[in-house]
Scaffold this motif. Structure first.
Motif, PDB file in Angstrom:
ATOM      1  N   ALA A 202       4.670  15.126 -39.552  1.00 17.68           N
ATOM      2  CA  ALA A 202       5.804  15.713 -40.252  1.00 17.68           C
ATOM      3  C   ALA A 202       6.402  16.897 -39.501  1.00 17.68           C
ATOM      4  O   ALA A 202       7.459  17.383 -39.871  1.00 17.68           O
ATOM      5  CB  ALA A 202       5.383  16.145 -41.658  1.00 17.68           C
ATOM      6  N   THR A 203       5.717  17.359 -38.448  1.00 15.05           N
ATOM      7  CA  THR A 203       6.214  18.505 -37.682  1.00 15.05           C
ATOM      8  C   THR A 203       6.167  18.200 -36.187  1.00 15.05           C
ATOM      9  O   THR A 203       5.432  17.311 -35.748  1.00 15.05           O
ATOM     10  CB  THR A 203       5.372  19.769 -37.940  1.00 15.05           C
ATOM     11  N   GLY A 204       6.913  18.989 -35.438  1.00 15.71           N
ATOM     12  CA  GLY A 204       6.893  18.842 -33.990  1.00 15.71           C
ATOM     13  C   GLY A 204       5.542  19.177 -33.389  1.00 15.71           C
ATOM     14  O   GLY A 204       5.113  18.551 -32.416  1.00 15.71           O
ATOM     15  N   ASP A 205       4.866  20.168 -33.960  1.00 21.31           N
ATOM     16  CA  ASP A 205       3.541  20.539 -33.457  1.00 21.31           C
ATOM     17  C   ASP A 205       2.542  19.399 -33.624  1.00 21.31           C
ATOM     18  O   ASP A 205       1.767  19.109 -32.712  1.00 21.31           O
ATOM     19  CB  ASP A 205       3.040  21.803 -34.165  1.00 21.31           C
ATOM     20  N   GLU A 206       2.563  18.746 -34.799  1.00 17.72           N
ATOM     21  CA  GLU A 206       1.671  17.604 -35.025  1.00 17.72           C
ATOM     22  C   GLU A 206       1.976  16.474 -34.040  1.00 17.72           C
ATOM     23  O   GLU A 206       1.066  15.890 -33.453  1.00 17.72           O
ATOM     24  CB  GLU A 206       1.837  17.057 -36.450  1.00 17.72           C
ATOM     25  N   ALA A 207       3.250  16.181 -33.886  1.00 19.16           N
ATOM     26  CA  ALA A 207       3.659  15.097 -32.983  1.00 19.16           C
ATOM     27  C   ALA A 207       3.238  15.403 -31.552  1.00 19.16           C
ATOM     28  O   ALA A 207       2.685  14.537 -30.859  1.00 19.16           O
ATOM     29  CB  ALA A 207       5.172  14.884 -33.058  1.00 19.16           C
ATOM     30  N   GLY A 208       3.469  16.626 -31.105  1.00 18.91           N
ATOM     31  CA  GLY A 208       3.089  17.015 -29.747  1.00 18.91           C
ATOM     32  C   GLY A 208       1.594  16.880 -29.509  1.00 18.91           C
ATOM     33  O   GLY A 208       1.166  16.424 -28.436  1.00 18.91           O
ATOM     34  N   ALA A 209       0.799  17.250 -30.506  1.00 22.88           N
ATOM     35  CA  ALA A 209      -0.659  17.150 -30.368  1.00 22.88           C
ATOM     36  C   ALA A 209      -1.096  15.690 -30.257  1.00 22.88           C
ATOM     37  O   ALA A 209      -1.925  15.339 -29.414  1.00 22.88           O
ATOM     38  CB  ALA A 209      -1.348  17.825 -31.557  1.00 22.88           C
ATOM     39  N   ILE A 210      -0.539  14.831 -31.098  1.00 27.83           N
ATOM     40  CA  ILE A 210      -0.912  13.416 -31.081  1.00 27.83           C
ATOM     41  C   ILE A 210      -0.529  12.769 -29.757  1.00 27.83           C
ATOM     42  O   ILE A 210      -1.320  12.046 -29.150  1.00 27.83           O
ATOM     43  CB  ILE A 210      -0.271  12.676 -32.276  1.00 27.83           C
ATOM     44  N   ILE A 211       0.677  13.050 -29.291  1.00 23.99           N
ATOM     45  CA  ILE A 211       1.133  12.481 -28.017  1.00 23.99           C
ATOM     46  C   ILE A 211       0.298  13.036 -26.866  1.00 23.99           C
ATOM     47  O   ILE A 211      -0.129  12.305 -25.974  1.00 23.99           O
ATOM     48  CB  ILE A 211       2.630  12.765 -27.781  1.00 23.99           C
ATOM     49  N   GLY A 212       0.048  14.339 -26.888  1.00 30.11           N
ATOM     50  CA  GLY A 212      -0.726  14.991 -25.834  1.00 30.11           C
ATOM     51  C   GLY A 212      -2.144  14.460 -25.715  1.00 30.11           C
ATOM     52  O   GLY A 212      -2.720  14.435 -24.632  1.00 30.11           O
ATOM     53  N   GLU A 213      -2.706  14.025 -26.841  1.00 27.40           N
ATOM     54  CA  GLU A 213      -4.059  13.470 -26.842  1.00 27.40           C
ATOM     55  C   GLU A 213      -4.072  11.999 -26.434  1.00 27.40           C
ATOM     56  O   GLU A 213      -5.131  11.368 -26.394  1.00 27.40           O
ATOM     57  CB  GLU A 213      -4.674  13.610 -28.237  1.00 27.40           C
ATOM     58  N   GLY A 214      -2.900  11.436 -26.148  1.00 23.15           N
ATOM     59  CA  GLY A 214      -2.827  10.034 -25.725  1.00 23.15           C
ATOM     60  C   GLY A 214      -3.066   9.048 -26.839  1.00 23.15           C
ATOM     61  O   GLY A 214      -3.521   7.931 -26.599  1.00 23.15           O
ATOM     62  N   ARG A 215      -2.748   9.435 -28.072  1.00 25.35           N
ATOM     63  CA  ARG A 215      -3.015   8.579 -29.223  1.00 25.35           C
ATOM     64  C   ARG A 215      -1.813   7.730 -29.629  1.00 25.35           C
ATOM     65  O   ARG A 215      -1.808   7.164 -30.715  1.00 25.35           O
ATOM     66  CB  ARG A 215      -3.474   9.430 -30.408  1.00 25.35           C
ATOM     67  N   ALA A 216      -0.778   7.631 -28.777  1.00 29.03           N
ATOM     68  CA  ALA A 216       0.409   6.860 -29.146  1.00 29.03           C
ATOM     69  C   ALA A 216       0.934   6.061 -27.955  1.00 29.03           C
ATOM     70  O   ALA A 216       1.057   6.588 -26.858  1.00 29.03           O
ATOM     71  CB  ALA A 216       1.492   7.793 -29.672  1.00 29.03           C
TER      72      ALA A 216
END
Length: 162
Positions: free
Chosen positions: A45-59
């Motif tokens: 729901a936030t940019g911070d959450e999205a950045g963390a998920i993408i950064g961890e290679g989960r998408a």
């Protein structure tokens, strides 16, 4: 069937649910690659959450709103592409009242596609098909290049031994 990890990043719970519903039973069939591809979803729901998920290679696929609370979608996109995190992720930017400048900025920063709101399920599926086909073919090309290097190495090793 191969499942593609799909991140839906939008501040609106209804928008996330609508995107998920539109892709729930959608399957990609790419003639150049064997097999069918479906989706497994994660939401932010936030940019911070999205950045963390993408950064961890989960998408594998990201559908991200330009306007997110905290970091905006374009800021997340810029961070991900600067850190080479987008090399193996297809990112489709979604925007309310999209302007040409926003679309150009997103694609220059590495977005695979840009989808203005409102969009139909067919528009969404078309954008997803294009983005994922490009990503999956690029992955396959990298695999073939690695195989080619390995075969060449083995050939040179055997030749040197002889």
């Amino acid at each position: 069937m191969t499942l593609l990890r799909t991140l839906i990043a939008d501040e609106g719970k209804g928008m996330r649910a609508g995107i998920k519903r539109s892709l729930q039973d959608f399957q990609l069939m790419i003639p150049d690659l064997a097999g069918d591809f479906g989706f497994v979803f994660e939401e932010a729901a936030t940019g911070d959450e999205a950045g963390a998920i993408i950064g961890e290679g989960r998408a594998d696929l990201v559908l991200m709103s330009v306007k997110l609370p905290g970091k905006g979608g374009l800021d997340v996109l810029a961070e991900v592409t600067a850190s080479d995190g987008a090399n193996d992720t297809a990112i489709i930017m979604i925007a309310d009242a999209a302007s040409t400048e926003t679309a150009i900025a997103a694609t220059r920063q590495g977005a695979a596609d840009f989808l203005p709101k409102p969009f139909t399920a067919a528009d969404l599926r078309h954008a997803v098909r294009r983005a994922e086909k490009g990503l999956l073919l690029a992955r396959r090309a990298r695999e073939l290049e690695a195989e080619r290097k390995q075969v060449r190495f083995e050939f040179i090793r055997v030749l040197g031994h002889e």
